[in-house]
Design a protein around this motif. Sequence first.
Motif, PDB file in Angstrom:
ATOM      1  N   LEU A 160       8.390  10.363  -5.344  1.00  0.00           N
ATOM      2  CA  LEU A 160       7.678   9.075  -5.298  1.00  0.00           C
ATOM      3  C   LEU A 160       8.157   8.201  -6.465  1.00  0.00           C
ATOM      4  O   LEU A 160       8.536   8.737  -7.498  1.00  0.00           O
ATOM      5  CB  LEU A 160       6.169   9.280  -5.390  1.00  0.00           C
ATOM      6  CG  LEU A 160       5.521  10.080  -4.247  1.00  0.00           C
ATOM      7  CD1 LEU A 160       4.013  10.162  -4.480  1.00  0.00           C
ATOM      8  CD2 LEU A 160       5.805   9.453  -2.896  1.00  0.00           C
ATOM      9  N   GLU A 186       9.277   5.536   0.484  1.00  0.00           N
ATOM     10  CA  GLU A 186       9.068   4.495   1.512  1.00  0.00           C
ATOM     11  C   GLU A 186       7.606   4.122   1.685  1.00  0.00           C
ATOM     12  O   GLU A 186       7.290   3.039   2.155  1.00  0.00           O
ATOM     13  CB  GLU A 186       9.616   5.000   2.841  1.00  0.00           C
ATOM     14  CG  GLU A 186      11.111   5.273   2.746  1.00  0.00           C
ATOM     15  CD  GLU A 186      11.841   4.905   3.999  1.00  0.00           C
ATOM     16  OE1 GLU A 186      11.203   5.036   5.060  1.00  0.00           O
ATOM     17  OE2 GLU A 186      13.007   4.501   3.906  1.00  0.00           O
ATOM     18  N   GLU A 187       6.694   5.048   1.312  1.00  0.00           N
ATOM     19  CA  GLU A 187       5.259   4.807   1.518  1.00  0.00           C
ATOM     20  C   GLU A 187       4.797   3.539   0.824  1.00  0.00           C
ATOM     21  O   GLU A 187       3.793   2.943   1.207  1.00  0.00           O
ATOM     22  CB  GLU A 187       4.432   6.026   1.065  1.00  0.00           C
ATOM     23  CG  GLU A 187       4.199   6.174  -0.443  1.00  0.00           C
ATOM     24  CD  GLU A 187       5.448   6.387  -1.269  1.00  0.00           C
ATOM     25  OE1 GLU A 187       6.429   6.933  -0.748  1.00  0.00           O
ATOM     26  OE2 GLU A 187       5.455   5.995  -2.454  1.00  0.00           O
ATOM     27  N   THR A 243       5.025  -0.838   2.509  1.00  0.00           N
ATOM     28  CA  THR A 243       3.960  -1.632   3.148  1.00  0.00           C
ATOM     29  C   THR A 243       3.121  -2.344   2.093  1.00  0.00           C
ATOM     30  O   THR A 243       2.765  -3.516   2.259  1.00  0.00           O
ATOM     31  CB  THR A 243       3.028  -0.707   3.961  1.00  0.00           C
ATOM     32  OG1 THR A 243       3.817   0.309   4.531  1.00  0.00           O
ATOM     33  CG2 THR A 243       2.267  -1.434   5.018  1.00  0.00           C
ATOM     34  N   PRO A 300      -0.509  13.654  -1.280  1.00  0.00           N
ATOM     35  CA  PRO A 300      -0.150  12.330  -0.769  1.00  0.00           C
ATOM     36  C   PRO A 300      -0.267  11.237  -1.826  1.00  0.00           C
ATOM     37  O   PRO A 300      -1.030  11.376  -2.782  1.00  0.00           O
ATOM     38  CB  PRO A 300      -1.163  12.099   0.356  1.00  0.00           C
ATOM     39  CG  PRO A 300      -2.206  13.143   0.199  1.00  0.00           C
ATOM     40  CD  PRO A 300      -1.659  14.250  -0.610  1.00  0.00           C
ATOM     41  N   SER A 301       0.468  10.169  -1.611  1.00  0.00           N
ATOM     42  CA  SER A 301       0.497   9.057  -2.570  1.00  0.00           C
ATOM     43  C   SER A 301      -0.898   8.449  -2.742  1.00  0.00           C
ATOM     44  O   SER A 301      -1.626   8.247  -1.773  1.00  0.00           O
ATOM     45  CB  SER A 301       1.463   7.996  -2.043  1.00  0.00           C
ATOM     46  OG  SER A 301       1.198   6.777  -2.675  1.00  0.00           O
TER      47      SER A 301
END
Length: 293
Positions: A149, A152-153, A156, A284-285
């Motif tokens: 990280l 791509e997350e 958005t 998760p992010s």
Amino acid sequence: MKVAIIYFSPCGSTRKVANLISDEFSKHNWEIQMLDMTKDKNIFPNGNVDKFLEGIETHDLLLVGGPIYIDQLHYNVLNLIKKLPQADGIKYSKDAAVFTTFGKITSGVGSSQAAIALKLTGRNNWAALEVDSEHCIARNTPYHISTGLPGEEVITLVAELVSYLVKVVSSESRPIDDVESKLVGRFDDFPHLTDEQVVTKSSFPKIKFNYDLCKKCLLCVKKCPVNYLVVKDGYPTVSPIDSCVHCTNCLYYCPTGAVIMDMNYQETFYRKKLKEQKLEPDGPSISKLILAD
Ligand SMILES: Cc1cc2nc3c(=O)[nH]c(=O)nc-3n(C[C@H](O)[C@H](O)[C@H](O)COP(=O)(O)O)c2cc1C
Ligand code: SF4
Ligand code: SF4
């Protein structure tokens, strides 16, 4: 329309986000000025930001980005914000936003510190993007945090941030309140705020070299984001002014293990912190975008 993006990125995550933001502004046909503090010869190691600040061109929006160190926006970034020329609404826009990157443990009070400091320079902070990123210290321990990280997350969130800012700046009016009240409110119960610079300078291990292992490749010097490492007789050594930010790049990139730094204390500390917050190191992010309204 033009955006100026100032950032400091010792280990590269904040730069990744700055580049994503820049790409997004180009899609809106904005001009972009990227101002990277990292390795800047005027700022590091002497701490003189004046020449750097003279380089800021006329803009319609200012974005400032930096990493979270010890719950706070990195002191080098905060000090730079405090020295920004007052916004006059002509050369230097009054519209601003902030982005931070953090290594999952906490985004802390970084955004609110930035918003408060920007306000004192006559700027309104309309948005804060807080990006979950690889924990740069944890690269050097078996317990990696947020590996891979930002990825791509975050695209958005960046798109949402940029389209919001484009809308705000292109409009005749502005939101009633800037984002500061939302940010500050989140931290009413934030535990006691430590002085990041004091903590890092006193508790973090000093860099040492084992010259028997050193191959004189000078990668450590090249990767030091604050020009603290210099070359003497072909070998790396430290400069007289202690500008070290404890990013651990020198340790991470040295191919022979010639850089010595004890990581045990840090690893125990952030294992405990993540457990307290029920977070998985590679879960998760938890990036967030906070908008004025
Ligand atoms: C000295 C130091 C202190 C840090 N403190 C925190 C922290 O309090 N919370 C956190 O989540 N991450 C912390 N980190 C991790 C960084 O915030 C994270 O790796 C950030 O993305 C680094 O940005 P950069 O890659 O642009 O340098 C710390 C890193 C360093 C080197
Ligand atoms: S990176 Fe390691 S081997 Fe290369 S110069 Fe620095 S200490 Fe020496
Ligand atoms: S000496 Fe090492 S830890 Fe300190 S700032 Fe330079 S690269 Fe980072």
